[in-house]
Design an enzyme around this catalytic site. Structure first.
Site, short mmCIF file in Angstrom:
data_model
loop_
_atom_site.label_atom_id
_atom_site.label_comp_id
_atom_site.label_asym_id
_atom_site.label_seq_id
_atom_site.Cartn_x
_atom_site.Cartn_y
_atom_site.Cartn_z
N TYR A 89 62.35 -39.55 -37.56
CA TYR A 89 62.34 -38.19 -38.11
C TYR A 89 62.15 -38.19 -39.62
CZ TYR A 89 63.46 -35.98 -33.72
OH TYR A 89 63.38 -35.51 -32.45
N TYR A 132 67.35 -28.91 -26.79
CA TYR A 132 66.89 -30.26 -27.16
C TYR A 132 67.54 -31.23 -26.20
CZ TYR A 132 66.21 -34.68 -29.47
OH TYR A 132 65.85 -35.98 -29.73
N ASP A 172 73.75 -31.36 -19.78
CA ASP A 172 73.46 -32.37 -20.79
C ASP A 172 74.63 -32.36 -21.79
OD1 ASP A 172 72.67 -33.96 -22.86
OD2 ASP A 172 70.69 -33.06 -23.11
N LYS A 179 75.60 -40.80 -26.86
CA LYS A 179 76.22 -40.54 -28.17
C LYS A 179 77.68 -41.03 -28.24
CE LYS A 179 72.98 -37.49 -30.25
NZ LYS A 179 72.21 -36.40 -29.67
#
Ligand SMILES: *Cc1c(COP(=O)(O)O)cnc(C)c1O
Length: 438
Positions: free
Chosen positions: A15, A142, A236, A265
């Protein structure tokens, strides 16, 4: 050459527009919520290193468990073989996951956890000989950067070059305050058409979309509609899992239960790359067959890596300690108090908070990810010793749970400084380079 210069010659960062990006900050050590740079600066990691870190950096307990596992078994193929950390971690995850989840499929990051869920959903219907073609997702969602995950994510600037290559998805509006009825109507209409395999959603908080928040009651309604129409619900929880929203999972605020849950994560407390997709027995059973073509043909080299599972187990030990639960509540209370104190300040459009997640949306005339404001605020944070990565005009805090009161004070102080910049009350030099990260 120092580390950052050596980096700049050979590394391509995520990114990051490499042409104009500032030199990366070289970090040599971490401890608790702090990161220490090569040039002697100290930073508060107020974004938990892209939302992964739960208990602070280089946590001695996790380090010890990981080291122990490394000396015992570093890795083994997970097809045809198994090992203690994978089995114990799956047992313990199923104990805390929403009721009904009964199987764990390991992978190695959040995007793959999502890919696995999508593939499970599509093949589930194929295996039942009633193939379905479509998936429903939130317009601003996302779900990751691989192709399937991109397909079910917002059609944003991030994915524009790939739009022609992404499979078609039915998008519905995020049911934020005032938009609940519209979102429900859109889903009802789609559900009635049939042909929908699954609904994938970020429960309560859409992270990368801008920390957009909505209420559990409306998600319950959406999930119930899906259930009535036989549409599979995929939660999610890659970002929301493991205490972020104030409870262990965002799904814990709901009455409805999902068919699948995606995790990554915080799964290892931010120590190792690991992903997991859980599903209920209904999904799992649809793959049991004498016909081998009904198998889920999916796997990664590092599936269920024992060291990653050991880190996950250690992180779970820490998460379930009463002290950690108190810290989560404490951060949530402090966030709420701070939110109340700034919500009426000039240029503050909205302050949103859910558990340990705090987001401030600034009004700067242009609400774009690529706005200059983003770079100004990002540099201001670093100059003040706080790592905060604005999503365009939205600035958020997702701290490790071990963050101290003094460190939180410094984060809030920095956010106030940012508000003054936006309101034009404080001058801050424009950064000489433009940094585009998410
Ligand atoms: C970060 C994220 C992902 C992707 O995880 P990676 O490990 O970065 O591939 C998927 N879903 C959500 C909700 C996320 O926040």
């Amino acid at each position: 050459m120092n580390l950052a210069e050596r980096d700049q010659h050979i590394i391509w960062h995520p990114y990051t527009q490499m042409k104009t990006a500032a030199l990366p900050v070289p970090i040599v050590r971490g401890e608790g919520a702090l990161l220490f740079s090569e040039d002697g600066k100290t930073y508060i990691d107020a974004v938990a290193s892209w939302w992964v870190n739960l208990h602070g950096h280089a946590h001695p307990y996790i380090a010890e468990k990981v080291a122990e596992q490394l000396r015992t078994l570093e890795h083994v193929i997970f097809a045809g073989f198994t090992h203690e950390p994978a089995v114990t971690f799956a047992e313990r995850l199923l104990q805390i996951l929403p009721a009904g989840q009964s199987r764990i499929f390991y992978s190695d990051n959040g995007s793959t956890a999502v890919e696995v869920a999508i593939k499970m959903a599509i093949q589930y219907w194929n295996n039942l000989d009633t193939p379905k073609k479509k998936i429903i997702a939130f317009r601003d969602s996302y779900h990751g950067d691989t192709f399937g995950a991109m397909s079910v994510s917002a059609r944003s600037a991030f994915t524009a070059p790939f739009w022609p290559f992404l499979f078609e998805v039915e998008f519905i509006d995020v049911p934020t305050a005032g938009k609940e009825e519209e979102s429900i109507k859109q889903l009802e209409k789609l559900a009635a058409q049939g042909d929908i395999a699954a609904f994938i959603y970020e429960p309560l908080v859409l992270g990368t979309g801008g920390m957009i928040m909505y209420k559990p009651e409306v998600l319950d309604k959406l999930m119930a509609i899906c259930q009535q129409h036989g549409i599979l619900n995929i939660a999610d929880e890659v970002m929301t899992g493991f205490g972020r929203t104030g409870r262990t999972f965002a799904t814990d605020y709901l009455q409805q239960k999902p068919d699948m849950v995606c995790l990554s994560k915080g799964l290892t407390g931010g120590t190792m790359a690991l992903g997991a997709t859980s599903c209920n027995e209904k999904i799992y059973e649809a793959f049991l067959h004498d016909d081998r073509s009904k198998t889920l043909f999916h796997g990664h080299s590092y599936t269920a890596n024992p060291v990653a599972c050991a880190a996950g187990l250690a992180s779970l030990d820490l998460l379930l300690q009463p002290e950690t639960q108190e810290s989560i509540n404490h951060i949530a209370q402090r966030h709420a108090a701070f939110a109340a104190s700034i919500k009426d300040l000039p240029q503050v459009l909205e302050v949103r908070q859910q558990g340990t997640i705090l987001a401030i949306e600034f009004y700067d005339g242009a609400t774009s990810y690529f706005s200059d404001l983003r770079d100004t605020l990002y540099s201001f944070g670093l100059d003040n010793g706080v790592i905060l990565r604005p999503l365009g005009n939205i600035i958020y805090v997702i701290p490790p749970y071990c963050i101290t009161d003094a460190q939180l004070d410094q984060v809030y102080q920095t956010l106030k400084g940012m508000q003054e910049i936006v309101a034009g009350k404080r001058q801050h030099p424009r950064p000489d380079s433009i940094m585009l990260h998410d």
